[in-house]
Design an enzyme around this catalytic site. Structure first.
Site, mmCIF file in Angstrom:
data_model
loop_
_atom_site.group_PDB
_atom_site.id
_atom_site.type_symbol
_atom_site.label_atom_id
_atom_site.label_comp_id
_atom_site.label_asym_id
_atom_site.label_seq_id
_atom_site.Cartn_x
_atom_site.Cartn_y
_atom_site.Cartn_z
ATOM 1 N N GLU A 158 -11.233 -10.383 -0.819
ATOM 2 C CA GLU A 158 -10.672 -9.637 0.325
ATOM 3 C C GLU A 158 -12.109 -9.048 0.602
ATOM 4 O OE1 GLU A 158 -6.321 -8.259 0.025
ATOM 5 O OE2 GLU A 158 -7.482 -6.793 -0.798
ATOM 6 N N HIS A 203 -8.534 -3.539 -6.214
ATOM 7 C CA HIS A 203 -8.445 -3.500 -4.853
ATOM 8 C C HIS A 203 -9.622 -2.668 -4.141
ATOM 9 C CE1 HIS A 203 -7.141 -2.896 -0.640
ATOM 10 N NE2 HIS A 203 -6.303 -4.187 -0.851
ATOM 11 N N LYS A 219 0.669 -1.270 -0.078
ATOM 12 C CA LYS A 219 0.030 0.116 -0.103
ATOM 13 C C LYS A 219 0.857 1.263 -0.055
ATOM 14 C CE LYS A 219 -3.729 -2.863 1.985
ATOM 15 N NZ LYS A 219 -4.661 -2.932 2.917
HETATM 16 P P1 13P Z 1 -4.244 -6.058 5.848
HETATM 17 O O1 13P Z 1 -3.519 -7.555 5.725
HETATM 18 O O2 13P Z 1 -3.725 -5.292 6.431
HETATM 19 O O3 13P Z 1 -5.877 -6.561 6.291
HETATM 20 O O4 13P Z 1 -4.637 -6.037 4.292
HETATM 21 C C1 13P Z 1 -5.169 -6.580 3.460
HETATM 22 C C2 13P Z 1 -5.209 -6.116 1.875
HETATM 23 O O5 13P Z 1 -5.739 -5.154 1.549
HETATM 24 C C3 13P Z 1 -4.257 -6.699 1.125
HETATM 25 O O6 13P Z 1 -4.442 -6.177 -0.162
#
Ligand code: 13P
Length: 248
Positions: free
Chosen positions: A164, A94, A11
């Site tokens: 996700e 995403h 990120k």
């Molecule tokens: P986290 O593992 O911090 O919950 O994030 C997941 C994510 O969005 C991976 O793309």
């Protein structure tokens, strides 16, 4: 047998110093026979990450790409530019792009088309919000996102899907292995109906608060083929433990 794939989505985190420290440790300590591994830093750290991962088993990808090939699109980065640098993977759709940048299924589909054409390996993210799950709409939402992105693509060989659930991202709430497995099985069933996909061979990753201590249990589920990891991918020890929980 589908090889486990673990992808770190960094990120908007990192500095030159933290990238050097993190990748130094990850590349230097990657367990043998573990999961296939990739990291997705921000655009500005890609060149550094590619250099640090050169000759190692850690592949590098981007967190997004433009739906356009080239031209007057200020601020955009094309799939072809990423390939030219040496990137192998790209994350698309995403939930943070959908939420903060209003990315629609149509835009995700156009980005996917551009990535496929350039030869990038796409990881297409889908997942429902908490409200959608509470109202029992999770399968409808995920099926719509899948169809919206995948229908009509020229080639989907090598596609990776990441489930996700938005309510599990960065919250510390993980879908239970059973909840995740149920959705992964549903996703695989949806993939059977998409032209040009071998649903059995397609890897479906889970993402949302994956940690060193829950990865093995998630990977033990029949239809969970790896993880897209956010926060825990920023700590070398945690990321290596997740990679080590997979199989090569
Ligand atoms: P986290 O593992 O911090 O919950 O994030 C997941 C994510 O969005 C991976 O793309």
């Amino acid at each position: 047998m589908r090889q486990t794939l673990v992808v770190g989505n960094w990120k908007m985190h990192g500095s030159r110093a933290s990238v050097a420290a993190l990748l130094g440790e990850v590349v230097g300590s990657l367990p043998a026979g573990a999961a296939e591994t990739a990291v997705c830093p921000s655009y500005v750290h890609l060149a550094q990450a590619l250099e640090l991962c050169e000759g190692s088993a850690v592949a590098v990808g981007a967190q997004d790409c433009s739906h356009m090939q080239s031209g007057a699109y200020t601020g955009e980065v094309s799939a072809q530019m990423l390939v030219d640098m040496g990137c192998r993977w790209v994350i698309l759709g995403h939930s943070e792009r959908r939420q903060y940048h209003s990315e629609s299924d149509n835009l995700v589909a156009a980005k996917l088309g551009a990535a496929i054409e350039a030869g990038l390996r796409p990881i297409v993210c889908v997942g429902e919000t908490r409200e959608q799950r509470e109202s029992g709409e999770e399968e409808i939402v995920v099926a719509r996102q899948l169809r919206g992105a995948l229908d009509g693509q020229i080639s989907l060989a090598g596609l990776v899907v990441a489930y996700e659930p938005v309510w599990a991202i960065g919250t510390g709430l993980t879908a239970s292995p059973e909840q995740a497995q149920a959705m992964h099985a549903f996703i695989r069933k949806c993939l059977v109906d998409v032209n040009g996909i071998d649903a059995d061979a397609t890897r479906v990753l889970y993402g949302g608060s994956v940690k060193a201590d829950n990865a093995a249990e998630l990977f033990a589920q029949q239809d969970i083929d790896g993880a897209l990891v956010g926060g825990a991918a920023l700590k070398a020890g945690d990321f290596l433990a997740i990679v080590g929980a997979g199989h090569g």
